[in-house]
Design a protein around this motif. Structure first.
Motif: not given
Ligand SMILES: [Zn+2]
Length: 103
Positions: A74-103
């Protein structure tokens, strides 16, 4: 004719079982308890947005998350639109894993 030395035999067998059970308990105690809940940990790679998307990108964070090593990422982006998965959008559960990782 009874042989007095036969009497301890069942007692020895019982104590052998008891020590085998104790060994199994000791082995179980050594194993980390979370091993059963999370047999494989997610693979999370924090990427450099400028080297992947381009030098002028507005993407602040770019994180690749694999729930298992051989899964499609899953490729997770954080940009002016917020956090989202390239394939599944902002509700993809891997988004939280990505946010925790860069925190
Ligand atoms: Zn996703």
């Amino acid at each position: 004719m009874t042989r007095p030395e036969r009497a301890p035999a069942p007692k020895r067998a019982k104590s052998a079982r008891a020590s085998a059970s104790a060994a199994a308990e000791a082995k179980a105690a050594i194993a980390p308890p979370q091993l059963d809940l999370f047999p494989v940990r997610p693979v999370i790679d924090v990427l450099d947005p400028r080297s992947v998307v381009g030098a002028q990108t507005g993407v602040e964070h770019l994180v690749r998350v694999r729930l298992r090593p051989n899964d499609a990422p899953h490729l997770i982006f954080h940009d002016r639109h917020g956090w989202y998965c390239e394939s599944h959008g902002p509700t993809c559960h891997t988004v939280q894993l990505a946010r925790d990782e860069v925190k």
